[in-house]
Design an enzyme around this catalytic site. Structure first.
Site, PDB file in Angstrom:
ATOM      1  N   LYS A 205       0.832  -1.211   0.000  1.00  0.00           N
ATOM      2  CA  LYS A 205       0.000   0.000   0.000  1.00  0.00           C
ATOM      3  C   LYS A 205       0.864   1.257   0.000  1.00  0.00           C
ATOM      4  CE  LYS A 205      -2.273  -1.047   3.813  1.00  0.00           C
ATOM      5  NZ  LYS A 205      -1.659  -2.314   4.229  1.00  0.00           N
TER       6      LYS A 205
ATOM      7  N   ARG B 231      -9.903   0.549   9.056  1.00  0.00           N
ATOM      8  CA  ARG B 231      -9.545  -0.820   9.420  1.00  0.00           C
ATOM      9  C   ARG B 231     -10.672  -1.535  10.163  1.00  0.00           C
ATOM     10  NH1 ARG B 231      -3.603   0.293   9.382  1.00  0.00           N
ATOM     11  NH2 ARG B 231      -2.445  -1.619   9.740  1.00  0.00           N
TER      12      ARG B 231
ATOM     13  N   ARG C 153      11.603  -5.749   5.149  1.00  0.00           N
ATOM     14  CA  ARG C 153      11.439  -4.308   5.403  1.00  0.00           C
ATOM     15  C   ARG C 153      11.976  -3.943   6.782  1.00  0.00           C
ATOM     16  NH1 ARG C 153       5.453  -1.732   5.049  1.00  0.00           N
ATOM     17  NH2 ARG C 153       5.280  -2.305   7.230  1.00  0.00           N
TER      18      ARG C 153
ATOM     19  N   ARG D 266      11.077  -0.111  12.180  1.00  0.00           N
ATOM     20  CA  ARG D 266       9.797  -0.320  12.869  1.00  0.00           C
ATOM     21  C   ARG D 266       9.866  -1.575  13.721  1.00  0.00           C
ATOM     22  NH1 ARG D 266       4.757   0.458   8.830  1.00  0.00           N
ATOM     23  NH2 ARG D 266       3.867  -0.804  10.496  1.00  0.00           N
TER      24      ARG D 266
ATOM     25  N   ARG E 187      -0.257  -9.226  13.451  1.00  0.00           N
ATOM     26  CA  ARG E 187      -0.873  -8.151  12.650  1.00  0.00           C
ATOM     27  C   ARG E 187      -1.715  -8.739  11.517  1.00  0.00           C
ATOM     28  NH1 ARG E 187       4.398  -5.275  11.163  1.00  0.00           N
ATOM     29  NH2 ARG E 187       3.206  -3.819   9.912  1.00  0.00           N
TER      30      ARG E 187
END
Ligand code: AMP
Length: 207
Positions: free
Chosen positions: A14, A89, A128, A134, A146
């Protein structure tokens, strides 16, 4: 206005597609994850509360993200449109977005959902995590949490837009440029439908 809800599980692409889309369509990118991380870096009370949930891979309360989106819409009155990334969400968030956009005289144009299998998501997010900094990208257990939260709490938002004939699913695995081309084709179709509609309305007014 062009208002795109870019949907999909964490790691679906996204953010990558949003960067390309804002450049092509001159849209404002509203990522609730980015807005929350900005609060964390500023060390605000909201950021401190949100961080605990984000680090666990859990959702922050609806009223927090709805409030942030409401403020961002007010700050961008002149925008040509928005990309909502990571929002809504939950169904209550989707209902609030409809209400907020109606207050600004506009609505969601469509939802594009990027579909990617869990194994590929885990692989992408761990990769990532090596550079994103993160904490929620650096631990396989948290990543899987998640994805589970996405499947149990978020996936039903697709049905909300399907019921309005605004849902479009795309395979999120493939070349970034190919996926970008497919999203652009969907948006261009919507834009030409809108401009044909307004031309038709003009003709009807003249007749
Ligand atoms: P993201 O950057 O979209 O992957 O979001 C990172 C984290 O921020 C999520 O795992 C949630 O904890 C939180 N978050 C972001 N957007 C929302 C939202 N719309 N509703 C609830 N929590 C959110």
């Amino acid at each position: 206005m062009l208002n795109l809800v870019l949907f999909g599980p964490p790691g679906a692409g996204k953010g990558t597609q949003s960067q390309k889309l804002i450049a092509r369509y001159n849209l404002v990118h509203l990522s609730t994850g980015d807005l929350l991380r900005a609060q964390i870096s500023r060390g605000t009370e909201l950021g401190l509360q949100a961080k605990k949930l984000m680090d666990e891979g859990l959702l922050v309360p609806d009223e927090v993200v709805i409030g942030m989106i409401g403020s961002a819409l007010k700050e961008n009155e002149q925008a040509a449109g928005f990309i909502f990334d990571g929002f809504p969400r939950t169904v209550p968030q989707a209902e609030s977005l409809d209400r907020l956009l109606a207050e600004h005289g506009t609505k969601v144009t469509c939802m594009v959902a990027l579909e990617v299998q869990e194994q590929e998501l885990v692989k992408r997010l761990l990769e990532r995590g090596k550079t994103s900094g993160r904490p929620d990208d650096q631990n396989e257990e948290k990543i899987r949490k998640r994805v589970t939260v996405y499947n149990t709490e978020t996936a039903q938002v697709a049905g909300y837009y399907a019921a309005q004939n605004k849902f479009c699913g795309l395979n999120g695995v493939g070349e970034i440029e190919d996926i970008f081309g497919q999203i652009c084709a969907i948006l261009d179709q919507h834009q030409s439908a809108v401009s044909e509609g307004s031309q038709q309305a003009t003709k009807e007014v003249k007749a």
